[in-house]
Design a protein around this motif. Structure first.
Motif, PDB file in Angstrom:
ATOM      1  N   PRO A 168      71.415  32.878  67.236  1.00  9.32           N
ATOM      2  CA  PRO A 168      71.473  34.339  67.036  1.00  9.32           C
ATOM      3  C   PRO A 168      71.381  35.110  68.352  1.00  9.32           C
ATOM      4  N   THR A 169      72.286  34.812  69.265  1.00 10.27           N
ATOM      5  CA  THR A 169      72.302  35.480  70.565  1.00 10.27           C
ATOM      6  C   THR A 169      73.311  36.624  70.552  1.00 10.27           C
ATOM      7  N   ILE A 170      73.172  37.531  71.507  1.00 10.29           N
ATOM      8  CA  ILE A 170      74.086  38.662  71.609  1.00 10.29           C
ATOM      9  C   ILE A 170      74.552  38.779  73.060  1.00 10.29           C
ATOM     10  N   ALA A 171      75.843  38.620  73.267  1.00  7.81           N
ATOM     11  CA  ALA A 171      76.421  38.729  74.604  1.00  7.81           C
ATOM     12  C   ALA A 171      76.874  40.166  74.814  1.00  7.81           C
ATOM     13  N   VAL A 172      76.133  40.903  75.595  1.00  9.47           N
ATOM     14  CA  VAL A 172      76.436  42.323  75.773  1.00  9.47           C
ATOM     15  C   VAL A 172      77.551  42.515  76.800  1.00  9.47           C
ATOM     16  N   ASP A 173      78.719  42.881  76.312  1.00  6.01           N
ATOM     17  CA  ASP A 173      79.844  43.224  77.185  1.00  6.01           C
ATOM     18  C   ASP A 173      79.981  44.739  77.220  1.00  6.01           C
ATOM     19  N   THR A 174      81.067  45.238  77.777  1.00  2.00           N
ATOM     20  CA  THR A 174      81.244  46.693  77.886  1.00  2.00           C
ATOM     21  C   THR A 174      81.309  47.352  76.508  1.00  2.00           C
ATOM     22  N   HIS A 175      81.882  46.646  75.523  1.00  3.52           N
ATOM     23  CA  HIS A 175      81.999  47.212  74.180  1.00  3.52           C
ATOM     24  C   HIS A 175      80.631  47.348  73.511  1.00  3.52           C
ATOM     25  N   ILE A 176      79.853  46.288  73.546  1.00  6.68           N
ATOM     26  CA  ILE A 176      78.533  46.331  72.917  1.00  6.68           C
ATOM     27  C   ILE A 176      77.622  47.312  73.646  1.00  6.68           C
ATOM     28  N   PHE A 177      77.723  47.345  74.969  1.00  3.94           N
ATOM     29  CA  PHE A 177      76.910  48.286  75.747  1.00  3.94           C
ATOM     30  C   PHE A 177      77.227  49.727  75.343  1.00  3.94           C
ATOM     31  N   ARG A 178      78.521  50.036  75.201  1.00  2.00           N
ATOM     32  CA  ARG A 178      78.942  51.384  74.819  1.00  2.00           C
ATOM     33  C   ARG A 178      78.490  51.721  73.403  1.00  2.00           C
ATOM     34  N   VAL A 179      78.738  50.841  72.457  1.00  2.00           N
ATOM     35  CA  VAL A 179      78.388  51.098  71.066  1.00  2.00           C
ATOM     36  C   VAL A 179      76.869  51.253  70.906  1.00  2.00           C
ATOM     37  N   SER A 180      76.120  50.408  71.552  1.00  2.00           N
ATOM     38  CA  SER A 180      74.663  50.455  71.432  1.00  2.00           C
ATOM     39  C   SER A 180      74.097  51.763  71.946  1.00  2.00           C
ATOM     40  N   ASN A 181      74.638  52.250  73.064  1.00  2.00           N
ATOM     41  CA  ASN A 181      74.160  53.502  73.637  1.00  2.00           C
ATOM     42  C   ASN A 181      74.706  54.715  72.908  1.00  2.00           C
ATOM     43  N   ARG A 182      75.992  54.694  72.601  1.00  2.00           N
ATOM     44  CA  ARG A 182      76.634  55.859  71.983  1.00  2.00           C
ATOM     45  C   ARG A 182      76.082  56.138  70.586  1.00  2.00           C
ATOM     46  N   THR A 183      75.894  55.106  69.795  1.00  2.00           N
ATOM     47  CA  THR A 183      75.423  55.301  68.428  1.00  2.00           C
ATOM     48  C   THR A 183      73.927  55.559  68.355  1.00  2.00           C
ATOM     49  N   GLY A 184      73.196  55.147  69.390  1.00  2.00           N
ATOM     50  CA  GLY A 184      71.747  55.250  69.361  1.00  2.00           C
ATOM     51  C   GLY A 184      71.098  54.003  68.788  1.00  2.00           C
ATOM     52  N   LEU A 185      71.918  52.980  68.527  1.00  2.00           N
ATOM     53  CA  LEU A 185      71.428  51.738  67.939  1.00  2.00           C
ATOM     54  C   LEU A 185      70.418  51.023  68.834  1.00  2.00           C
ATOM     55  N   ALA A 186      70.777  50.867  70.111  1.00  2.00           N
ATOM     56  CA  ALA A 186      69.897  50.165  71.054  1.00  2.00           C
ATOM     57  C   ALA A 186      70.178  50.671  72.462  1.00  2.00           C
ATOM     58  N   PRO A 187      69.703  51.852  72.798  1.00  2.00           N
ATOM     59  CA  PRO A 187      69.974  52.437  74.116  1.00  2.00           C
ATOM     60  C   PRO A 187      69.359  51.608  75.242  1.00  2.00           C
ATOM     61  N   GLY A 188      70.037  51.619  76.381  1.00  2.00           N
ATOM     62  CA  GLY A 188      69.530  50.918  77.560  1.00  2.00           C
ATOM     63  C   GLY A 188      70.400  51.223  78.745  1.00  2.00           C
ATOM     64  N   ASP A 189      69.831  51.183  79.941  1.00  4.43           N
ATOM     65  CA  ASP A 189      70.604  51.544  81.130  1.00  4.43           C
ATOM     66  C   ASP A 189      71.261  50.355  81.813  1.00  4.43           C
ATOM     67  N   ASN A 190      71.075  49.145  81.269  1.00  3.59           N
ATOM     68  CA  ASN A 190      71.780  47.976  81.788  1.00  3.59           C
ATOM     69  C   ASN A 190      71.949  46.974  80.654  1.00  3.59           C
ATOM     70  N   VAL A 191      72.814  45.995  80.851  1.00  3.89           N
ATOM     71  CA  VAL A 191      73.171  45.083  79.763  1.00  3.89           C
ATOM     72  C   VAL A 191      71.986  44.248  79.277  1.00  3.89           C
ATOM     73  N   ARG A 192      71.112  43.862  80.183  1.00  6.37           N
ATOM     74  CA  ARG A 192      69.967  43.049  79.761  1.00  6.37           C
ATOM     75  C   ARG A 192      69.000  43.867  78.904  1.00  6.37           C
ATOM     76  N   THR A 193      68.804  45.134  79.270  1.00  8.90           N
ATOM     77  CA  THR A 193      67.936  45.998  78.477  1.00  8.90           C
ATOM     78  C   THR A 193      68.496  46.184  77.081  1.00  8.90           C
ATOM     79  N   VAL A 194      69.810  46.393  77.000  1.00  6.44           N
ATOM     80  CA  VAL A 194      70.460  46.560  75.691  1.00  6.44           C
ATOM     81  C   VAL A 194      70.355  45.270  74.882  1.00  6.44           C
ATOM     82  N   GLU A 195      70.574  44.135  75.534  1.00  5.57           N
ATOM     83  CA  GLU A 195      70.466  42.853  74.832  1.00  5.57           C
ATOM     84  C   GLU A 195      69.068  42.664  74.239  1.00  5.57           C
ATOM     85  N   ASP A 196      68.044  42.883  75.062  1.00  2.93           N
ATOM     86  CA  ASP A 196      66.667  42.713  74.598  1.00  2.93           C
ATOM     87  C   ASP A 196      66.337  43.687  73.463  1.00  2.93           C
TER      88      ASP A 196
END
Length: 238
Positions: A133-161
């Motif tokens: 159950p891992t999540i590879a945060v690419d540009t798409h996941i980073f954008r969706v996570s921040n834009r929707t408010g699902l999992a905001p973060g200022d870098n990919v590792r923060t968003v992944e965690d």
């Protein structure tokens, strides 16, 4: 974003696409590994075109190692950064043969020790090839996570965690692919397709793309009679 809303988001994404998966073509963990290495700064489509031909002739570490950098480059020359990628793939194949019996290891540490494999690639392999159950945060996941408010973060590792903490367990395995596909085809970078989005009312993005109104369409057609005539022929109401 509260957990009830997060659960609702994934419930809808699952309903729209019950069995999401990568768009890279592969038949073994090794083929997937090579495809993911080649996909860095390249489209899945371009990688698939190259690997279809490559895998007809060589689809094991031993076989690709036998091609050498020059031989491999002939198959992947249409992919960006193919020279560097060819060197990494050959070096990776050598390590797989010499240290892992020609098999792709099911270990993050071992995967990240391979040339051309970072945390994101390791996450893809662990998730897609081995079911972790891992999540590879690419540009798409980073954008969706921040834009929707699902999992905001200022870098990919923060968003992944953040995602690993908030995604409900029952959606953990497929969350990776749902978010990538949502970002690739709906929540796109320049003009997200909010009117078509299945989670539009749950998304916390303040600048949602408004639906195109009849008045806007008529204005467009008024400026372009040729377009209006073409649409009319297709019987599209405006």
């Amino acid at each position: 974003m509260n957990r009830k809303k997060i659960a609702a988001i994934f419930e809808r994404l699952k309903a729209a696409n019950p069995k999401p998966t990568t768009e890279l073509e592969y038949t073994s963990p090794f083929e997937l590994l090579i495809a993911v290495i080649l996909s860095a700064q390249a489209t899945d489509k371009s990688v698939n075109v190259a690997t279809r031909e490559l895998y007809k002739h060589a689809n094991t570490p031993q076989a690709i190692l036998g091609l050498g950098v020059e031989g491999l480059s002939k198959y992947i020359k249409t992919i960006g950064l193919f020279n560097t990628k060819a060197k990494n793939v050959i070096a990776t194949c050598r390590i797989l043969v010499e240290q892992h019996g020609g098999e792709v290891p099911e270990s993050r540490e071992a995967l990240e020790a391979l040339p051309g494999v970072g945390r994101k690639t390791a996450n893809v392999i662990l998730n897609t090839a081995f079911g972790h159950p891992t999540i590879a945060v690419d540009t798409h996941i980073f954008r969706v996570s921040n834009r929707t408010g699902l999992a905001p973060g200022d870098n990919v590792r923060t968003v992944e965690d953040h995602l690993l903490k908030v995604v409900p367990p029952e959606y953990a395995h497929d969350a990776h692919h749902w978010l990538i596909l949502h970002g690739r085809y709906t929540c796109i970078a320049r003009k997200p397709k909010c009117p078509e989005c299945v989670i539009v009312d749950l998304c916390e993005y303040k600048e949602k793309t408004p639906p195109e109104t009849k008045a806007v369409k008529r204005s467009i057609f008024a400026k372009s009679p040729r377009l209006a005539k073409k649409v009319s022929k297709k019987r599209v109401r405006v």
